[in-house]
Scaffold this motif. Structure first.
Motif, PDB file in Angstrom:
ATOM      1  N   ASP A  51       0.950  -1.215   0.068  1.00  0.00           N
ATOM      2  CA  ASP A  51       0.097   0.047  -0.067  1.00  0.00           C
ATOM      3  C   ASP A  51       0.775   1.277   0.072  1.00  0.00           C
ATOM      4  OD1 ASP A  51      -1.848   2.115   0.351  1.00  0.00           O
ATOM      5  OD2 ASP A  51      -2.555   1.378   2.355  1.00  0.00           O
ATOM      6  N   GLU A  52       0.647   2.115  -0.945  1.00  0.00           N
ATOM      7  CA  GLU A  52       1.591   3.170  -1.175  1.00  0.00           C
ATOM      8  C   GLU A  52       0.786   4.489  -0.836  1.00  0.00           C
ATOM      9  OE1 GLU A  52       4.143   3.468  -4.529  1.00  0.00           O
ATOM     10  OE2 GLU A  52       4.163   1.162  -4.719  1.00  0.00           O
ATOM     11  N   THR A  53      -0.381   4.366  -0.168  1.00  0.00           N
ATOM     12  CA  THR A  53      -0.944   5.669   0.118  1.00  0.00           C
ATOM     13  C   THR A  53      -0.087   6.319   1.113  1.00  0.00           C
ATOM     14  OG1 THR A  53      -3.011   4.118  -0.089  1.00  0.00           O
ATOM     15  CG2 THR A  53      -3.324   6.387   0.943  1.00  0.00           C
ATOM     16  N   PRO A  54      -0.097   7.691   0.882  1.00  0.00           N
ATOM     17  CA  PRO A  54       0.446   8.585   2.027  1.00  0.00           C
ATOM     18  C   PRO A  54      -0.078   8.526   3.220  1.00  0.00           C
ATOM     19  CG  PRO A  54       0.557   9.687  -0.151  1.00  0.00           C
ATOM     20  CD  PRO A  54      -0.329   8.525  -0.214  1.00  0.00           C
ATOM     21  N   ARG A  55       0.435   8.555   4.250  1.00  0.00           N
ATOM     22  CA  ARG A  55      -0.229   8.854   5.683  1.00  0.00           C
ATOM     23  C   ARG A  55      -0.766  10.296   5.783  1.00  0.00           C
ATOM     24  NH1 ARG A  55       4.361   5.170   8.923  1.00  0.00           N
ATOM     25  NH2 ARG A  55       3.350   3.076   8.378  1.00  0.00           N
ATOM     26  N   GLU A  91       9.604   9.850  -5.805  1.00  0.00           N
ATOM     27  CA  GLU A  91       8.327  10.692  -6.011  1.00  0.00           C
ATOM     28  C   GLU A  91       8.651  12.195  -6.491  1.00  0.00           C
ATOM     29  OE1 GLU A  91       5.297   9.615  -5.335  1.00  0.00           O
ATOM     30  OE2 GLU A  91       5.779   7.821  -4.135  1.00  0.00           O
ATOM     31  N   ASP A 142      11.857   3.850  -4.025  1.00  0.00           N
ATOM     32  CA  ASP A 142      10.811   4.816  -4.199  1.00  0.00           C
ATOM     33  C   ASP A 142      11.025   6.187  -4.634  1.00  0.00           C
ATOM     34  OD1 ASP A 142       7.532   4.710  -3.990  1.00  0.00           O
ATOM     35  OD2 ASP A 142       8.135   6.635  -3.042  1.00  0.00           O
ATOM     36  N   GLU A 156       1.911  13.173   5.952  1.00  0.00           N
ATOM     37  CA  GLU A 156       3.186  12.560   5.439  1.00  0.00           C
ATOM     38  C   GLU A 156       3.741  13.603   4.502  1.00  0.00           C
ATOM     39  OE1 GLU A 156       5.092   8.350   5.279  1.00  0.00           O
ATOM     40  OE2 GLU A 156       3.288   8.452   4.258  1.00  0.00           O
ATOM     41  N   LEU A 181       7.753   9.912   2.991  1.00  0.00           N
ATOM     42  CA  LEU A 181       7.024   8.954   2.342  1.00  0.00           C
ATOM     43  C   LEU A 181       8.260   7.991   1.612  1.00  0.00           C
ATOM     44  CD1 LEU A 181       4.542   7.775   1.072  1.00  0.00           C
ATOM     45  CD2 LEU A 181       4.596   9.513  -0.787  1.00  0.00           C
ATOM     46  N   ARG A 206      -3.766   9.960 -12.789  1.00  0.00           N
ATOM     47  CA  ARG A 206      -4.925   8.879 -13.050  1.00  0.00           C
ATOM     48  C   ARG A 206      -5.453   8.668 -14.311  1.00  0.00           C
ATOM     49  NH1 ARG A 206      -6.156  12.800  -9.011  1.00  0.00           N
ATOM     50  NH2 ARG A 206      -7.430  14.059 -10.552  1.00  0.00           N
ATOM     51  N   GLY A 239       2.041  11.882  -7.857  1.00  0.00           N
ATOM     52  CA  GLY A 239       2.342  10.413  -8.148  1.00  0.00           C
ATOM     53  C   GLY A 239       2.055  10.154  -9.704  1.00  0.00           C
TER      54      GLY A 239
END
Length: 207
Positions: free
Chosen positions: A44-48, A85, A83, A51, A56, A97, A94
């Motif tokens: 799961d690469e969803t940022p907190r 970014e 990783d 964060e 990240l 979409r 990122g």
């Protein structure tokens, strides 16, 4: 001594495992004559919440390396993960979409300087290490026609920040301050140093 290009570890040195399906990272290692074993992981690469981008990339690179190491078979190996970014105006950009999102990202980057940050992590048994590398990239001003042209190439579709320095996206870039291989996805100088720290030297030693 340099690592076995096949990454087999049969000569007593650890195998090199790349925890990524990225062809770009494999191509960068190939510049050094290295063909790692491939062990992509899905995390799961969803940022907190709250964060920041630099935090990240370190967290995700470390998580990828740990996940790939956990799938090992007990043989001596060094797992390498990364990783990358793109950070513009304190926002993490990122992968787009869709193509409208890609156009929005490119307009954000047009005529401005942004940061490309990569976290690189290695794991060898109980030993782990991680580093972070930042490169400043300046885009030249882009016209709407240029944005449309670049999107039509299809190159932005699967790339953070909607561009790739290693391809046609290089024409959008006015200046790179720092590691260019970092922008592509794996800062080679820092990666070699990190691997050396855990006992795997990709380059010949001193005479």
């Amino acid at each position: 001594m340099p690592v076995d290009p096949a990454g087999s570890g049969d000569d007593g040195r650890p195998a090199l495992v790349l925890a990524s399906a990225s062809p770009r990272r494999a191509e960068l290692l190939a510049r050094l004559g290295v063909t790692p074993l491939r062990r992509p992981v899905d995390i799961d690469e969803t940022p907190r919440a709250g964060e920041k981008g630099p935090d990240l990339v370190v967290r995700l690179a470390s998580a990828k390396a740990a996940a790939a190491a956990a799938r090992g078979d007990g043989h001596d190996e060094v797992v390498l993960a990364a990783d990358t970014e793109v950070i513009a105006e304190k926002r993490v950009l990122g992968k787009p979409r869709d193509r409208a999102d890609a156009a929005s990202m490119l307009r954000t980057l047009s005529g401005r300087t942004h940061e490309v940050v990569t976290g690189v992590a290695v794991v060898r048994g109980p030993v782990s290490a991680v580093t972070r590398v930042t490169t400043a990239v300046t885009f030249r001003p882009l016209s709407d026609a240029e944005v449309a042209w670049y999107i039509a190439t299809g190159e932005p579709d699967d790339k953070a920040g909607a561009y790739g320095l290693q391809g046609a996206g290089a024409v959008l870039v006015e200046r790179v301050d720092g590691s260019d291989t970092n922008v592509i996805g794996l800062p080679l100088a820092e990666t070699v140093a990190l691997l050396r720290d855990v006992g795997l030297d990709l380059l010949p030693g001193p005479p």
